[in-house]
Scaffold this motif. Sequence first.
Motif, mmCIF file in Angstrom:
data_model
loop_
_atom_site.group_PDB
_atom_site.id
_atom_site.type_symbol
_atom_site.label_atom_id
_atom_site.label_comp_id
_atom_site.label_asym_id
_atom_site.label_seq_id
_atom_site.Cartn_x
_atom_site.Cartn_y
_atom_site.Cartn_z
ATOM 1 N N MET A 128 49.490 99.356 -13.728
ATOM 2 C CA MET A 128 48.849 98.929 -12.614
ATOM 3 C C MET A 128 48.953 100.000 -11.486
ATOM 4 O O MET A 128 48.118 100.227 -10.852
ATOM 5 C CB MET A 128 49.223 97.533 -12.342
ATOM 6 C CG MET A 128 49.250 96.465 -13.579
ATOM 7 S SD MET A 128 47.607 96.281 -13.959
ATOM 8 C CE MET A 128 46.921 95.310 -12.820
ATOM 9 N N LYS A 173 38.726 96.770 -11.729
ATOM 10 C CA LYS A 173 39.704 97.182 -12.799
ATOM 11 C C LYS A 173 40.588 96.263 -13.028
ATOM 12 O O LYS A 173 41.134 96.131 -14.394
ATOM 13 C CB LYS A 173 40.072 98.698 -12.363
ATOM 14 C CG LYS A 173 39.231 99.754 -12.409
ATOM 15 C CD LYS A 173 39.687 101.016 -12.121
ATOM 16 C CE LYS A 173 38.606 102.240 -12.112
ATOM 17 N NZ LYS A 173 39.201 103.473 -11.827
ATOM 18 N N TYR A 174 41.216 95.924 -11.995
ATOM 19 C CA TYR A 174 42.576 94.759 -12.336
ATOM 20 C C TYR A 174 41.802 93.387 -12.978
ATOM 21 O O TYR A 174 42.663 93.117 -13.882
ATOM 22 C CB TYR A 174 43.125 94.357 -10.906
ATOM 23 C CG TYR A 174 44.164 95.231 -10.310
ATOM 24 C CD1 TYR A 174 44.289 96.532 -11.122
ATOM 25 C CD2 TYR A 174 44.750 95.215 -9.278
ATOM 26 C CE1 TYR A 174 45.043 97.609 -10.704
ATOM 27 C CE2 TYR A 174 45.692 96.187 -8.657
ATOM 28 C CZ TYR A 174 45.942 97.328 -9.468
ATOM 29 O OH TYR A 174 46.942 98.269 -9.013
ATOM 30 N N TYR A 233 44.809 98.850 -20.441
ATOM 31 C CA TYR A 233 44.757 99.502 -19.372
ATOM 32 C C TYR A 233 43.746 100.666 -19.098
ATOM 33 O O TYR A 233 43.844 101.613 -18.077
ATOM 34 C CB TYR A 233 46.292 100.341 -18.997
ATOM 35 C CG TYR A 233 47.499 99.212 -18.985
ATOM 36 C CD1 TYR A 233 47.309 98.293 -17.941
ATOM 37 C CD2 TYR A 233 48.076 99.136 -20.118
ATOM 38 C CE1 TYR A 233 48.260 97.302 -17.991
ATOM 39 C CE2 TYR A 233 49.216 98.163 -20.075
ATOM 40 C CZ TYR A 233 49.296 97.085 -18.952
ATOM 41 O OH TYR A 233 50.108 96.071 -19.247
#
Length: 146
Positions: A90, A129-130, A16
């Motif tokens: 997320m 980022k995802y 993450y």
Amino acid sequence: EKLHEELLQQLSNHLYLKAPAAREKVQLFRSGEPPKSSEEDMYEDEVEDLSCDPEEDSYRFLKLLVQSLQLLGKLDTTIEYIRSNMEGEMQSILVNTAQDLMYKKRQTNRMDSDTPSLFPELLAEVFAKYRAVAASHLVVNNTIEK
């Protein structure tokens, strides 16, 4: 048990984008070019280079973490840990990205009425980022299936 917890924390940090090496992946996804090691190297059985910091290559480090957790017999709890934390992580990426963008805009005095909406910039950053997170999850998944 402490080792297991530390490995899970490190796994989360690299999945993450909390670790410095993991955050560097985002820059590549911003440019539209995924890191090469995300797929090319994930199937290779490499010889460990003891002269460098293993965390410098986030994908290789993820593989090492998963392999270590597998040796401890903790894959089931690892998978459950990832599943249970994914949504919150997320959402945290989205919130932190929005806050960072607003802070940067305020610092550069670009928050006036003439400034176009920040939404396109926010979307581009969040999606980069995802995509980096998804690539990390792919590495973990492929390492588990191996």
